[in-house]
Design a protein around this motif. Structure first.
Motif, mmCIF file in Angstrom:
data_model
loop_
_atom_site.group_PDB
_atom_site.id
_atom_site.type_symbol
_atom_site.label_atom_id
_atom_site.label_comp_id
_atom_site.label_asym_id
_atom_site.label_seq_id
_atom_site.Cartn_x
_atom_site.Cartn_y
_atom_site.Cartn_z
ATOM 1 N N ILE A 3 0.846 -1.191 0.000
ATOM 2 C CA ILE A 3 0.000 0.000 0.000
ATOM 3 C C ILE A 3 0.881 1.239 0.000
ATOM 4 O O ILE A 3 1.924 1.288 0.657
ATOM 5 N N ILE A 4 0.456 2.266 -0.723
ATOM 6 C CA ILE A 4 1.104 3.577 -0.685
ATOM 7 C C ILE A 4 0.116 4.551 -0.058
ATOM 8 O O ILE A 4 -1.017 4.687 -0.529
ATOM 9 N N THR A 5 0.515 5.221 1.036
ATOM 10 C CA THR A 5 -0.358 6.227 1.648
ATOM 11 C C THR A 5 0.141 7.621 1.302
ATOM 12 O O THR A 5 1.327 7.840 1.038
ATOM 13 N N LEU A 6 -0.780 8.575 1.331
ATOM 14 C CA LEU A 6 -0.471 9.968 1.030
ATOM 15 C C LEU A 6 -0.912 10.851 2.187
ATOM 16 O O LEU A 6 -2.075 10.801 2.610
ATOM 17 N N THR A 7 0.000 11.650 2.700
ATOM 18 C CA THR A 7 -0.314 12.645 3.724
ATOM 19 C C THR A 7 0.312 13.957 3.280
ATOM 20 O O THR A 7 1.533 14.056 3.151
ATOM 21 N N THR A 8 -0.515 14.968 3.020
ATOM 22 C CA THR A 8 -0.008 16.225 2.471
ATOM 23 C C THR A 8 -0.770 17.408 3.053
ATOM 24 O O THR A 8 -1.797 17.263 3.715
ATOM 25 N N ASP A 9 -0.247 18.600 2.752
ATOM 26 C CA ASP A 9 -0.963 19.839 3.074
ATOM 27 C C ASP A 9 -1.496 20.479 1.792
ATOM 28 O O ASP A 9 -1.724 21.683 1.731
ATOM 29 N N GLY A 62 5.400 -3.042 5.660
ATOM 30 C CA GLY A 62 5.731 -2.903 4.252
ATOM 31 C C GLY A 62 5.016 -1.756 3.563
ATOM 32 O O GLY A 62 5.313 -1.446 2.396
ATOM 33 N N THR A 63 4.073 -1.112 4.269
ATOM 34 C CA THR A 63 3.377 0.035 3.688
ATOM 35 C C THR A 63 4.362 1.187 3.474
ATOM 36 O O THR A 63 5.284 1.397 4.255
ATOM 37 N N TYR A 88 7.892 2.197 5.508
ATOM 38 C CA TYR A 88 8.751 3.129 4.782
ATOM 39 C C TYR A 88 8.123 4.524 4.795
ATOM 40 O O TYR A 88 6.936 4.679 4.500
ATOM 41 N N PHE A 89 8.920 5.532 5.130
ATOM 42 C CA PHE A 89 8.473 6.923 5.094
ATOM 43 C C PHE A 89 9.363 7.688 4.113
ATOM 44 O O PHE A 89 10.586 7.685 4.247
ATOM 45 N N ILE A 90 8.729 8.338 3.147
ATOM 46 C CA ILE A 90 9.450 9.137 2.158
ATOM 47 C C ILE A 90 9.073 10.588 2.411
ATOM 48 O O ILE A 90 7.900 10.966 2.299
ATOM 49 N N THR A 91 10.060 11.406 2.753
ATOM 50 C CA THR A 91 9.744 12.739 3.248
ATOM 51 C C THR A 91 10.963 13.636 3.145
ATOM 52 O O THR A 91 12.033 13.212 2.679
ATOM 53 N N VAL A 136 7.928 -0.469 -4.095
ATOM 54 C CA VAL A 136 6.834 -1.412 -4.372
ATOM 55 C C VAL A 136 7.307 -2.520 -5.302
ATOM 56 O O VAL A 136 6.933 -3.690 -5.145
ATOM 57 N N ARG A 137 8.164 -2.186 -6.256
ATOM 58 C CA ARG A 137 8.663 -3.189 -7.205
ATOM 59 C C ARG A 137 9.707 -4.118 -6.574
ATOM 60 O O ARG A 137 10.215 -5.021 -7.238
ATOM 61 N N GLY A 138 10.043 -3.869 -5.325
ATOM 62 C CA GLY A 138 11.035 -4.712 -4.657
ATOM 63 C C GLY A 138 12.423 -4.136 -4.642
ATOM 64 O O GLY A 138 13.382 -4.807 -4.240
ATOM 65 N N GLY A 139 12.564 -2.886 -5.057
ATOM 66 C CA GLY A 139 13.871 -2.250 -5.083
ATOM 67 C C GLY A 139 14.401 -1.952 -3.695
ATOM 68 O O GLY A 139 13.641 -1.770 -2.741
ATOM 69 N N THR A 140 15.706 -1.898 -3.549
ATOM 70 C CA THR A 140 16.339 -1.653 -2.250
ATOM 71 C C THR A 140 16.586 -0.164 -2.046
ATOM 72 O O THR A 140 16.673 0.613 -3.002
ATOM 73 N N LEU A 141 16.723 0.232 -0.791
ATOM 74 C CA LEU A 141 16.972 1.633 -0.474
ATOM 75 C C LEU A 141 18.375 2.048 -0.885
ATOM 76 O O LEU A 141 18.623 3.231 -1.165
ATOM 77 N N GLU A 142 19.294 1.101 -0.904
ATOM 78 C CA GLU A 142 20.669 1.407 -1.270
ATOM 79 C C GLU A 142 20.776 2.003 -2.677
ATOM 80 O O GLU A 142 21.724 2.745 -2.971
#
Length: 276
Positions: A3-9, A62-63, A88-91, A136-142
């Motif tokens: 799942i991908i969540t969205l939190t924005t202003d 895994g979200t 995972y948090f992208i920010t 989501v595709r299984g890619g690594t953070l590295e």
């Protein structure tokens, strides 16, 4: 698929939220997207953190959480992706992660450095979406950047202890849809310093000497109706997130008003607890 969540202003008037979702679906046609909130007050990191802190654990491990509040990169603020508690948090590294995870150590922290990406005015679309789809595709953070050791910390949002533990000085961190006012004073902190003592909670001109465990506890059903406290009365309680909250029982912010308007309280206003 994660799942991908969205939190924005961003709000819902403009094209931004639709563009984000379109970009995700363009890369992942069967993506699962959940809106947590798009009504965070503009650039309000504390409000964003409160919403995320009290929602992310309801999602499966895994979200991926895209956080689009105060998201532009600067020489002092990096774009980051953080793995915390299986999420995972992208920010932007603007302090929001430190407020969310105050007592949890991140498993991984990476500065985002994607090739062929400009530092434009819409990084949530240009950068964050690409990183989310990569994960989501299984890619690594590295692959997305380099490892970091530290995160920005906003200590000025923490309650202060004064007078040798006889006083807690907190502040307003969130105002909900009902006008209820949430402080940054958690039940665990309150009980640790209370030590069985009576207390006075001061918020502007209001004085409260009892903290409830739910809203309807204000009503004493053993009394006649005309002698009970009820709708329109002020109360304090430990809310479902464990914070002290001030509320007007069964109020309506859009008609008669809520605790925020009736008490004249706003974001970052001071709330003080004195132990007697």
């Amino acid at each position: 698929m994660a799942i991908i969540t969205l939190t924005t202003d961003f709000g819902l008037k403009d094209h931004f939220v639709g563009a984000l979702k379109g970009a995700i679906y363009k890369e992942l046609a069967d993506a699962r997207i959940v809106d947590i909130s798009h009504n965070v007050s503009p650039f309000n990191i504390q409000e964003c953190a409160y919403i995320l802190k009290n929602s992310y654990q309801s999602f499966p491990k895994g979200t991926i959480h895209i956080v689009g509040v105060d998201s532009e990169a600067t020489p002092e603020i990096k774009h980051i992706v953080v793995l915390i508690d299986g999420h995972y948090f992208i920010t932007a590294d603007n302090g929001v992660i430190g407020l969310i995870i105050s007592e949890i150590k991140p498993q991984k922290v990476f500065e985002i450095n994607l090739p062929n990406t400009e530092n434009g005015p819409f990084p949530v679309l240009d950068v964050f979406v690409k990183v989310a789809c990569h994960i989501v595709r299984g890619g690594t953070l590295e692959v997305v950047g380099k490892s970091l050791d530290t995160l920005k910390d906003l200590r000025d949002f923490s309650p202060r202890i004064a007078d040798d533990g006889k006083k807690i000085i907190g502040s307003i961190i969130y105002i909900d849809n009902y006008g209820n006012v949430v402080t940054n004073i958690q039940k665990s902190l309150f009980e640790a310093y209370r030590k069985g003592r009576s207390f006075e909670l001061h918020a502007r001109t209001s004085l409260i000497t009892k903290i409830l465990n739910n809203y309807s506890e204000i009503v004493n059903y053993e009394l006649d109706r005309n002698r009970r406290k009820g709708a329109g009365d002020l109360l304090a309680l430990f809310n479902s997130s464990g914070y002290i909250e001030l509320a007007i029982y069964k109020s309506n912010l859009k008609t008669v008003g809520g605790a925020s308007t009736l008490l004249g309280l706003d974001y970052r206003d001071t709330v003080t607890i004195n132990f007697l």
